[in-house]
Design a protein around this motif. Structure first.
Motif, mmCIF file in Angstrom:
data_model
loop_
_atom_site.group_PDB
_atom_site.id
_atom_site.type_symbol
_atom_site.label_atom_id
_atom_site.label_comp_id
_atom_site.label_asym_id
_atom_site.label_seq_id
_atom_site.Cartn_x
_atom_site.Cartn_y
_atom_site.Cartn_z
ATOM 1 N N GLY A 183 0.795 -1.184 0.000
ATOM 2 C CA GLY A 183 0.000 0.000 0.000
ATOM 3 C C GLY A 183 0.824 1.226 0.000
ATOM 4 O O GLY A 183 1.249 1.704 1.025
ATOM 5 N N PRO B 227 6.366 -1.250 3.510
ATOM 6 C CA PRO B 227 7.560 -1.136 2.666
ATOM 7 C C PRO B 227 7.738 0.236 2.020
ATOM 8 O O PRO B 227 8.575 0.380 1.128
ATOM 9 C CB PRO B 227 7.303 -2.207 1.595
ATOM 10 N N LYS C 279 3.340 4.302 1.064
ATOM 11 C CA LYS C 279 2.734 5.603 1.377
ATOM 12 C C LYS C 279 3.819 6.651 1.548
ATOM 13 O O LYS C 279 3.606 7.820 1.242
ATOM 14 C CB LYS C 279 1.841 5.483 2.618
ATOM 15 N N GLU D 206 10.079 2.525 10.864
ATOM 16 C CA GLU D 206 9.602 1.139 10.833
ATOM 17 C C GLU D 206 10.272 0.382 11.970
ATOM 18 O O GLU D 206 11.489 0.459 12.145
ATOM 19 C CB GLU D 206 9.939 0.504 9.480
ATOM 20 N N ARG E 48 12.274 -5.214 7.601
ATOM 21 C CA ARG E 48 11.466 -4.546 6.572
ATOM 22 C C ARG E 48 12.064 -3.210 6.131
ATOM 23 O O ARG E 48 11.502 -2.525 5.278
ATOM 24 C CB ARG E 48 10.039 -4.343 7.101
ATOM 25 N N GLY F 251 7.402 2.934 17.158
ATOM 26 C CA GLY F 251 6.741 4.229 16.983
ATOM 27 C C GLY F 251 6.408 4.909 18.304
ATOM 28 O O GLY F 251 6.372 6.129 18.393
ATOM 29 N N ASP G 5 -0.301 4.572 9.634
ATOM 30 C CA ASP G 5 -0.933 3.467 8.896
ATOM 31 C C ASP G 5 -0.642 2.242 9.756
ATOM 32 O O ASP G 5 0.361 1.561 9.569
ATOM 33 C CB ASP G 5 -0.307 3.371 7.502
HETATM 34 C C1 LIG Z 1 0.228 -1.620 7.588
HETATM 35 S S1 LIG Z 1 1.909 -1.800 7.595
HETATM 36 C C2 LIG Z 1 2.471 -0.303 6.931
HETATM 37 C C3 LIG Z 1 2.375 -0.224 5.441
HETATM 38 C C4 LIG Z 1 3.019 1.035 4.919
HETATM 39 N N1 LIG Z 1 2.456 2.218 5.538
HETATM 40 C C5 LIG Z 1 2.900 1.164 3.426
HETATM 41 O O1 LIG Z 1 1.917 1.732 2.978
HETATM 42 O O2 LIG Z 1 3.773 0.699 2.711
HETATM 43 C C6 LIG Z 1 2.299 -1.585 9.288
HETATM 44 C C7 LIG Z 1 3.782 -1.549 9.612
HETATM 45 O O3 LIG Z 1 3.915 -1.199 10.969
HETATM 46 C C8 LIG Z 1 5.051 -1.851 11.477
HETATM 47 N N2 LIG Z 1 4.958 -1.805 12.938
HETATM 48 C C9 LIG Z 1 4.405 -2.710 13.776
HETATM 49 N N3 LIG Z 1 4.533 -2.294 15.051
HETATM 50 C C10 LIG Z 1 5.152 -1.086 15.017
HETATM 51 C C11 LIG Z 1 5.577 -0.172 16.005
HETATM 52 N N4 LIG Z 1 5.372 -0.416 17.295
HETATM 53 N N5 LIG Z 1 6.211 0.947 15.604
HETATM 54 C C12 LIG Z 1 6.426 1.205 14.302
HETATM 55 N N6 LIG Z 1 6.056 0.360 13.323
HETATM 56 C C13 LIG Z 1 5.429 -0.776 13.670
HETATM 57 C C14 LIG Z 1 4.961 -3.226 10.867
HETATM 58 O O4 LIG Z 1 6.205 -3.874 10.891
HETATM 59 C C15 LIG Z 1 4.500 -2.883 9.450
HETATM 60 O O5 LIG Z 1 5.586 -2.721 8.598
#
Ligand SMILES: C[S@@+](CC[C@H](N)C(=O)[O-])C[C@H]1O[C@@H](n2cnc3c(N)ncnc32)[C@H](O)[C@@H]1O
Length: 716
Positions: free
Chosen positions: A91, A408, A411, A429, A434, A457, A475
């Protein structure tokens, strides 16, 4: 008119002034001008306007399923690859959301009506679609001959200049590939136009055939198997004494239809002595059997929708969403990209009036994830739903924007392109595995204003500083219940406990995202929260929580299609402003299930402990009736202190912060393990394509580096 049509038709309004009116949209609930597509003018108005109607071939699940099947190949399916190259699918969005809306000009009116007649309805619809986009897209129009009439507010200066140049050349008949008249002979057509025309003709023929087939079947709005095979008659619900017999799936499907029919007209059709819950129980058993959903998932869907609509959604989840791609406007324009791909045998169309950068691929002779254009970063393969959060975010040039959960990088690259590589995009990330995919996509797409970081985050406010961003996108990692078609295991694996675990993390992340944004930003002060989950717990519930804890309010996302968010759902009661949030569904919009909500930060710092604010947000009393699962949420209050006031604990975490045992899945894909050494973060500084520097630094050094960059930027 059907509900679906009504909804999608909303997208047809005037959005031509998006670029310049973004601020206005954000400040107040937009009038019709905030819509994502332009108002059709004159001749265009003859065609049915709107999101669905502009491109109905893929905007109904049944058709899209077919299209996806046609187009499907291993190479085509972005989900098949885990590589950085194909990570787009997670996405990423478009760049041009904010600028794209170029207007449509009155020139289109000049197109001859003869041509319309000759090409038929399908062709004329397509023409409108193209013409609504870039003027440059007129290359695909036969005899377009556009003339002036641009709406100055709609496009950036640069685009306007380009457009006017193109218009001029088109008018002069000088532009390459531009046809001067409607009746040019085949010999006079450019090669690409011939190919495009052939593809159009093929497609128009198939569409007509499909329509005829649909009529024969007598299918209604939604051509699901369920409806097609529906046969009215007296239906006897199996009793407890009836023998189960061997599994006969076609019999199960028939019974699903029959039970749904009875439930729809219960008083008339029910069997004496049988209750509604008897029928519901049979339905759930059969749905478990036939589609493979677990009981929790089914009860959720049947709680959110009527039986008939839940079945539509379930059926839509069985099909794939269309292959879509986003033009990278840092490197090319959509009409140029489309020309190049058509030349390679890709059959495509604009995605709809709501986006000037999206293309939908119907079929392709080549793997669209491996074309020279793809390799050169001219486009990103990504689901159309992924365009929406970035369009809602509407990043402005020169701003500091955070993408909190970025891998990845789909966005992120969209954000960077909307900002035209100016300002700074922080792409964060948590999962180090990733990071490469972000790095690869930034490099391929030519993004030069991004800094990649590797933090949880929730720790970012300490690292980047509270109130340091103009805008932030979260996201969020989520249950993936909106993307069942991508990951069917979601049907059987998700539990209420897991949903709450996701919601717990999402609340913490959202508070951190809010803390990072400056309420006093001259250009921004906005946060967009999105998930690919349809669960209320992960969506409205999370935003409602933030409303209680921070000085934020829900504002219009500027997305004029999509269903409004819930304000009442089961025992939940949410702030009324949540109707401004938007929900997207496979069976309604032919998009992945998605939730988008835009927040405006009104003041920095937390609300007091009672969660009462002056902005009309939810008060404590509104928390009454929150389901038992919410009790768990109170446990995260320790995290709710703004990072600025929380003492960092060992390991860089805020004191009292809890961490879920495992990170939830995102986009239907399993997230990797939580990295142990989060503080050993890396900043991958995207300098120039081909020269992405990878730096390993201590947290302190990172913060220093970020400060330095910010200072340099401030100094110009
Ligand atoms: C829905 S995906 C994001 C897709 C991305 N926004 C895109 O459009 O390409 C959610 C991401 O959040 C990461 N994630 C999970 N827990 C997180 C955290 N506590 N802090 C930051 N990132 C986190 C995951 O590894 C994953 O890559």
């Amino acid at each position: 008119m059907r509900k679906k049509d009504k909804e999608t038709e909303l997208a047809a309004g005037n959005h031509s002034q998006r670029k310049t009116s973004v601020r206005n949209q954000e400040e107040k609930r937009p009038a019709p001008a905030a819509q994502l597509a332009k108002t059709p003018t004159s001749k265009k108005a003859k065609a049915t306007p709107g999101f669905t109607d502009s491109n109905k071939r893929w905007l109904t699940p049944k058709v899209s399923k077919e299209a996806a099947e046609e187009a499907k190949s291993d190479d085509l399916d972005p989900e098949d690859s885990d590589s950085g190259l194909l990570d787009d699918e997670f996405g990423n969005d478009e760049s041009d959301g904010a600028h794209e809306e170029e207007e449509e000009s009155s020139e289109e009116e000049e197109e001859s009506s003869e041509e319309e007649e000759a090409d038929g309805d399908v062709a004329s619809l397509k023409e409108e679609l193209w013409s609504d986009e870039d003027e440059s897209d007129q290359i695909f129009k036969k005899g377009s001959g556009r003339a002036g009439g641009k709406e100055p507010a709609s496009a950036s200066d640069e685009e306007e200049e380009e457009d006017s140049e193109e218009e001029d050349s088109e008018e002069d008949g000088e532009g390459p590939g531009v046809m001067d008249s409607d009746d040019e002979s085949d010999d006079e057509m450019l090669d690409i136009e011939k190919k495009a025309q052939r593809l159009d003709e093929d497609r128009a023929r198939r569409e007509l055939e499909a329509e005829a087939e649909g009529r024969e079947m007598g299918a209604g709005d939604m051509q699901t198997n369920i409806q097609q095979e529906f046969e009215p008659g007296h239906f006897i619900l199996p009793g407890a004494d009836d023998e189960a017999g061997p599994l006969d799936l076609s019999a199960v499907l028939r019974r699903i239809k029959e039970v749904a029919r009875v439930l729809d007209k219960f008083q008339d059709l029910r069997e004496d002595g049988r209750s509604r819950s008897d029928y519901m129980e049979q339905l759930k058993k059969d749905l478990e059997e036939y589609y493979g959903y677990n009981r929790f998932m089914l009860e959720t869907l049947l709680g959110m929708f009527s039986v008939a609509e839940a079945l539509e959604l379930i059926e839509a989840n069985e099909g794939k969403r269309p292959i879509t791609l986003r033009t990278n406007t840092l490197k090319t324009r959509r009409r140029e990209l489309a020309a190049a791909l058509i030349n390679r045998g890709v059959n495509l169309d604009p995605i709809g009036k709501w986006s000037k950068v999206g293309l939908v691929v119907y079929e392709s002779n080549v793997p669209v994830g491996a074309t020279p254009e793809y390799m050169a970063g001219h486009y990103m393969l990504q689901g159309a739903s992924s365009f929406l959060p970035v369009m809602a975010l509407a990043p402005q040039e020169g701003e500091q924007v955070l993408d909190m959960a970025a891998a990845p990088g789909g966005k992120t690259t969209y954000i960077a392109s909307l900002m035209r590589n100016s300002g700074i995009v922080f792409a964060n990330e948590v999962n180090p595995l990733r990071l490469k995919s972000i790095q690869g996509n930034l490099q391929r797409m030519g993004v030069t204003n991004a800094i990649v970081s590797n933090y949880d985050g929730r720790d970012l406010p300490k690292m980047l500083g509270t109130n340091s961003m103009d805008r932030a996108l979260l996201d969020a990692p989520c249950s993936g219940t909106g993307v069942v078609s991508k990951d069917p295991t979601v049907k059987a694996n998700k539990s209420q406990a897991e949903i709450w675990k996701c919601a717990h993390l999402q609340k913490q992340l959202l508070l951190a995202a809010i803390d990072l944004v400056d309420a006093g930003s001259k250009t921004g002060g906005y946060i967009v929260y999105s998930t690919c989950s349809i669960m209320v717990e992960e969506n409205e519930n999370v935003v409602n929580y933030a409303l209680r804890k921070r000085h934020v309010k829900v504002v219009s996302s500027g997305l004029d299609f999509g269903r409004p968010g819930y304000i009442r759902y089961r025992e939940f009661r949410f702030h009324p402003s949540l109707t401004e949030s938007r929900r997207f569904y496979p069976h309604v919009h032919n998009l992945d299930g998605f939730f988008v909500c835009k927040l405006k930060k009104m003041a920095n710092g937390p609300k007091d402990s009672r969660g009462e604010g002056e902005d009309g947000e939810a008060s404590e009393s509104e928390e009454e009736g929150v389901p038992a699962g919410e009790e768990e949420e109170e446990a995260i209050d320790a995290d709710e202190k703004p990072a600025s006031s929380a003492a960092p604990a060992k390991g860089g975490r805020q004191a009292g912060a809890k961490r879920p045992a495992a990170e939830p899945a995102e986009d239907g894909a399993a997230a990797g393990p939580v990295p142990k050494k989060r503080r050993e973060s890396r900043i991958l500084k995207a300098a120039k394509p081909g020269k992405v520097a990878v730096q390993k630094q201590s947290a302190g050094k990172q913060a220093g580096a970020v400060k330095k960059i910010k200072k340099q930027r401030a100094e110009g």
